[in-house]
Write an enzyme that holds these catalytic residues in place. Structure first.
Site, PDB file in Angstrom:
ATOM      1  CG  HIS A   1      -5.906  -1.869  -0.118  1.00  0.00           C
ATOM      2  ND1 HIS A   1      -5.155  -1.772  -0.808  1.00  0.00           N
ATOM      3  CD2 HIS A   1      -5.703  -1.396   1.085  1.00  0.00           C
ATOM      4  CE1 HIS A   1      -3.793  -1.100  -0.448  1.00  0.00           C
ATOM      5  NE2 HIS A   1      -3.989  -0.136   0.781  1.00  0.00           N
TER       6      HIS A   1
ATOM      7  CB  SER B   1      -0.872  -0.185   0.811  1.00  0.00           C
ATOM      8  OG  SER B   1      -1.993   1.336   1.142  1.00  0.00           O
TER       9      SER B   1
ATOM     10  CG  ASP C   1      -6.873  -1.956  -3.822  1.00  0.00           C
ATOM     11  OD1 ASP C   1      -6.987  -1.301  -3.251  1.00  0.00           O
ATOM     12  OD2 ASP C   1      -5.763  -2.138  -3.562  1.00  0.00           O
TER      13      ASP C   1
END
Length: 357
Positions: free
Chosen positions: A327, A143, A297
């Site tokens: 995600h 991320s 996501d």
């Protein structure tokens, strides 16, 4: 967090950070790996060293955790679990970096911490001290950490003081651009767990400033000034996404923002914050990449577009797209938050590392 923020009791992200506090663990060694809480270049890191005999020089990974540059911690149970497994199963040295966070610190502090640790670790005497093969070092992150890994890999190319070249970059559902926040993945997954569009906009804006004006402009996709419009070529999803991801969506060029706002908070126009803005000449010099994207996501399209641009620049890319994942899915690999999809993604990731690092 929203209520506390509205009442003036604490900043929204400080409230969110209370969740991560419950996940913190001590740097406890086990039968396979020793864990040391230390510092590299005055930045806190957790250093993982395998206990078994090396049988030669070891591989190494510098890892950056996720959390939107505002949350997360190398000391969280999920981060610790994954770092231990990689260190043990790859017989590798893992440096997990605890970079400073927003809202106390804004860009480029997070990047500078990540870069400082990596540059320090890549010194020949430091690699030698830890028994690391200088030809088998990678950067990795998930991320926001994937953003930092990509940015660090790019910046190392421009630093004449760094002689060691990265073997690979591993980007797990990375955030790679803050110019267009109306990509198909932002539309399709605006309200899906674990990362909604509104939360991602908040993360992006807090990375640069706590000024709500930027957050409001980003929320309406009106934050890029007209004079920076040429940068949209690097994130034009109508050209960079495959047909199946564009299906049902019409491309709308983002509305232009004010020069005043961008003048105060120009970080989102910087490739160190938005690695997708790097020109092809720079991308062509990057090491091979493993990129994981998840269908459900908001950041899906960032990773897909970066994989396309890297391939177009001649960089070997292993792009694994998980159509059934969301995600952060790979963090769900240990009890009580263990999911089959998390274990599967981690196995894919680990398998690539074994063959390519």
């Amino acid at each position: 967090s929203e209520a506390a923020d509205l009442l003036g009791l604490m900043h929204y992200m400080e409230g969110m950070r209370l969740i991560t506090v419950l996940e913190l663990v001590a740097p406890t060694p086990d039968e396979n790996v020793t864990v040391t809480d230390t510092e590299f270049n005055n930045v806190p890191v957790w250093l993982y060293l395998p206990r078994r005999a090396p049988g030669g020089l070891r591989r190494a990974m510098v890892y950056f955790h996720g959390g939107g540059w505002c949350l997360g911690d190398a000391r969280m149970k999920s981060s610790d679990h994954i770092s231990r497994r990689i260190s043990n199963e790859l017989n590798a040295v893992v440096v997990s970096v605890n970079y400073r966070l927003a809202p106390q610190h804004h860009f480029p502090v997070q990047f500078e911490d990540a870069y400082s640790v990596t540059k320090f670790f890549l010194q020949s005497q430091v690699l030698s001290q830890h028994g690391v093969d200088p030809a088998r070092v990678c950067v990795a992150g998930d991320s926001a950490g994937g953003n930092l890994a990509a940015a660090v890999a790019q910046q190392l190319l421009e630093d004449p003081e760094v002689k060691t070249k990265l073997k690979a970059q591993i980007l797990l559902y990375p955030a790679l651009q803050a110019l267009d926040l109306d990509l198909p993945s932002y539309r399709d997954n605006a309200n899906k767990p674990l990362l909604s569009r509104s939360l991602m906009v908040r993360f992006w804006s807090e990375y640069f400033t706590s000024d709500p004006a930027l957050r409001e402009a980003m929320a309406s996709n009106r934050h890029v000034p007209a004079e920076s419009g040429h940068l949209f070529q690097f994130v034009n999803w109508s050209r960079l996404l495959p047909a199946e991801m564009r299906r049902g969506h019409a491309y709308r060029a983002p509305a232009r923002g004010t020069a005043r706002l961008a003048g105060h908070h120009r970080g989102f126009l910087d490739p160190r914050a938005s690695p997708l803005l790097a020109p092809e000449a720079r991308l062509s010099r990057l090491p091979p990449a493993f990129i994981l994207t998840c269908e459900h996501d908001v950041l899906r399209d960032d990773g897909v577009m970066y994989a396309r641009r890297l391939r177009d620049a001649g960089v070997p890319v292993a792009h694994h797209h998980a159509k059934d994942a969301f995600h952060g899915a790979m963090m769900f690999v240990s009890w009580p938050l263990e999911l089959a999809v998390g274990q599967r993604l981690f196995s894919t990731y680990l398998g690539w590392l074994k063959e390519n690092l």
